[in-house]
Design an enzyme around this catalytic site. Sequence first.
Site, PDB file in Angstrom:
ATOM      1  N   GLU A  43       0.860  -1.186   0.000  1.00 51.13           N
ATOM      2  CA  GLU A  43       0.000   0.000   0.000  1.00 51.13           C
ATOM      3  C   GLU A  43       0.891   1.230   0.000  1.00 51.13           C
ATOM      4  O   GLU A  43       1.647   1.466   0.941  1.00 51.13           O
ATOM      5  CB  GLU A  43      -0.916   0.038   1.218  1.00 51.13           C
ATOM      6  CG  GLU A  43      -1.875   1.223   1.158  1.00 51.13           C
ATOM      7  CD  GLU A  43      -2.657   1.453   2.442  1.00 51.13           C
ATOM      8  OE1 GLU A  43      -3.623   2.233   2.383  1.00 51.13           O
ATOM      9  OE2 GLU A  43      -2.303   0.878   3.485  1.00 51.13           O
ATOM     10  N   GLU A  68       4.665   4.938   3.710  1.00 55.45           N
ATOM     11  CA  GLU A  68       4.198   6.296   3.969  1.00 55.45           C
ATOM     12  C   GLU A  68       5.390   7.245   4.009  1.00 55.45           C
ATOM     13  O   GLU A  68       6.361   7.011   4.721  1.00 55.45           O
ATOM     14  CB  GLU A  68       3.426   6.370   5.294  1.00 55.45           C
ATOM     15  CG  GLU A  68       3.027   7.763   5.740  1.00 55.45           C
ATOM     16  CD  GLU A  68       2.238   8.531   4.692  1.00 55.45           C
ATOM     17  OE1 GLU A  68       2.603   9.697   4.415  1.00 55.45           O
ATOM     18  OE2 GLU A  68       1.265   7.960   4.141  1.00 55.45           O
ATOM     19  N   ASP A 117      -3.186  11.868  -2.152  1.00 51.90           N
ATOM     20  CA  ASP A 117      -3.260  13.319  -2.306  1.00 51.90           C
ATOM     21  C   ASP A 117      -3.536  13.644  -3.775  1.00 51.90           C
ATOM     22  O   ASP A 117      -2.785  13.216  -4.655  1.00 51.90           O
ATOM     23  CB  ASP A 117      -1.936  13.947  -1.869  1.00 51.90           C
ATOM     24  CG  ASP A 117      -2.025  15.457  -1.697  1.00 51.90           C
ATOM     25  OD1 ASP A 117      -2.764  16.101  -2.475  1.00 51.90           O
ATOM     26  OD2 ASP A 117      -1.350  15.998  -0.804  1.00 51.90           O
ATOM     27  N   LYS A 121      -3.524  21.159  -8.538  1.00 51.80           N
ATOM     28  CA  LYS A 121      -2.956  22.142  -9.457  1.00 51.80           C
ATOM     29  C   LYS A 121      -2.201  21.454 -10.594  1.00 51.80           C
ATOM     30  O   LYS A 121      -1.484  20.472 -10.370  1.00 51.80           O
ATOM     31  CB  LYS A 121      -2.008  23.077  -8.704  1.00 51.80           C
ATOM     32  CG  LYS A 121      -2.701  23.972  -7.684  1.00 51.80           C
ATOM     33  CD  LYS A 121      -1.709  24.907  -7.014  1.00 51.80           C
ATOM     34  CE  LYS A 121      -2.399  25.803  -5.997  1.00 51.80           C
ATOM     35  NZ  LYS A 121      -1.444  26.703  -5.315  1.00 51.80           N
ATOM     36  N   ASP A 153     -11.876   9.700  -3.192  1.00 52.09           N
ATOM     37  CA  ASP A 153     -13.112  10.477  -3.123  1.00 52.09           C
ATOM     38  C   ASP A 153     -13.074  11.624  -4.117  1.00 52.09           C
ATOM     39  O   ASP A 153     -14.039  12.363  -4.251  1.00 52.09           O
ATOM     40  CB  ASP A 153     -13.284  11.057  -1.720  1.00 52.09           C
ATOM     41  CG  ASP A 153     -12.166  12.052  -1.404  1.00 52.09           C
ATOM     42  OD1 ASP A 153     -10.992  11.627  -1.398  1.00 52.09           O
ATOM     43  OD2 ASP A 153     -12.448  13.242  -1.180  1.00 52.09           O
ATOM     44  N   THR A 190     -12.234   2.048   6.148  1.00 57.00           N
ATOM     45  CA  THR A 190     -11.503   2.737   7.211  1.00 57.00           C
ATOM     46  C   THR A 190     -12.323   3.907   7.741  1.00 57.00           C
ATOM     47  O   THR A 190     -13.310   4.333   7.129  1.00 57.00           O
ATOM     48  CB  THR A 190     -10.156   3.259   6.692  1.00 57.00           C
ATOM     49  OG1 THR A 190     -10.400   4.271   5.698  1.00 57.00           O
ATOM     50  CG2 THR A 190      -9.327   2.135   6.089  1.00 57.00           C
ATOM     51  N   TYR A 192     -11.411   6.925   7.804  1.00 51.37           N
ATOM     52  CA  TYR A 192     -11.245   7.999   6.827  1.00 51.37           C
ATOM     53  C   TYR A 192     -12.303   7.898   5.729  1.00 51.37           C
ATOM     54  O   TYR A 192     -12.940   8.880   5.350  1.00 51.37           O
ATOM     55  CB  TYR A 192      -9.834   7.907   6.246  1.00 51.37           C
ATOM     56  CG  TYR A 192      -9.412   9.069   5.380  1.00 51.37           C
ATOM     57  CD1 TYR A 192      -9.001  10.270   5.949  1.00 51.37           C
ATOM     58  CD2 TYR A 192      -9.397   8.964   3.993  1.00 51.37           C
ATOM     59  CE1 TYR A 192      -8.595  11.343   5.160  1.00 51.37           C
ATOM     60  CE2 TYR A 192      -8.996  10.027   3.198  1.00 51.37           C
ATOM     61  CZ  TYR A 192      -8.601  11.206   3.789  1.00 51.37           C
ATOM     62  OH  TYR A 192      -8.207  12.263   2.997  1.00 51.37           O
ATOM     63  N   GLU A 193     -12.518   6.670   5.241  1.00 55.16           N
ATOM     64  CA  GLU A 193     -13.514   6.458   4.185  1.00 55.16           C
ATOM     65  C   GLU A 193     -14.923   6.669   4.719  1.00 55.16           C
ATOM     66  O   GLU A 193     -15.783   7.226   4.028  1.00 55.16           O
ATOM     67  CB  GLU A 193     -13.352   5.054   3.610  1.00 55.16           C
ATOM     68  CG  GLU A 193     -14.192   4.787   2.385  1.00 55.16           C
ATOM     69  CD  GLU A 193     -13.893   3.445   1.728  1.00 55.16           C
ATOM     70  OE1 GLU A 193     -14.597   3.091   0.769  1.00 55.16           O
ATOM     71  OE2 GLU A 193     -12.952   2.749   2.180  1.00 55.16           O
TER      72      GLU A 193
END
Length: 215
Positions: A43, A68, A117, A121, A153, A190, A192-193
């Site tokens: 991941e 990460e 992320d 831009k 998302d 999760t 977050y989701e």
Amino acid sequence: MRMRKKKWTEPYLQQREDVVVFHPQEYKGKWKELVPCQKLHVEIGSGKGDYWLQMSKLYPQDGWIGVEKCTDVAGIAVKKSENQTTAQMKFIQGGAEDVTEWFAEGEIDVIHLNFSDPWPKKGHAKRRLTHENFLKRYQIVLSDDGEIIMKTDNSGLFEYSLLSFANNGFQLIDVSVDYRREVHDEDVITEYEHNFMAKGQPIYRAIWKKNGGVK
């Protein structure tokens, strides 16, 4: 919003030799021996570690490597894994640009990209984890029938990614623009989701299979 610097995370990561791999390049070509498994998941952009931790419980027979880049966020993820890690779980604090330094050609079976992320831009496009610069690296480290599973998302990132994958030798095998409309037992949701779902935001998901492509 940027996370405030946490002084404890770096020394804490140094203490967690049970799960943190400090010199991942030393295991290039040997990951399935380090995390004994037939199927290796990586991941990229594990965030606070919920998906990495919960999926390793759902599929304990597989190998699970969390990656990460942000030290503070990595520290939170590894902290959550206290007393829950298994031999099939490892964590790398580092960025996706180094995956070909850490993993051998064809070594990874599944790459997961969860809520990356979006870097909205145009000038930041090269930072997106689905930019061609990263996709070329993924092509190298994925097995011949390897897959990339992406959830987001962000509709803009999803549209960009569909084109980016198509232009870089990947075969789209599954796509949903409202993935959580139905129950899916094969993966976890999760916190977050859940937050996005509670706001009524759709979850976009797609699976691509390695299909020749550029190396």
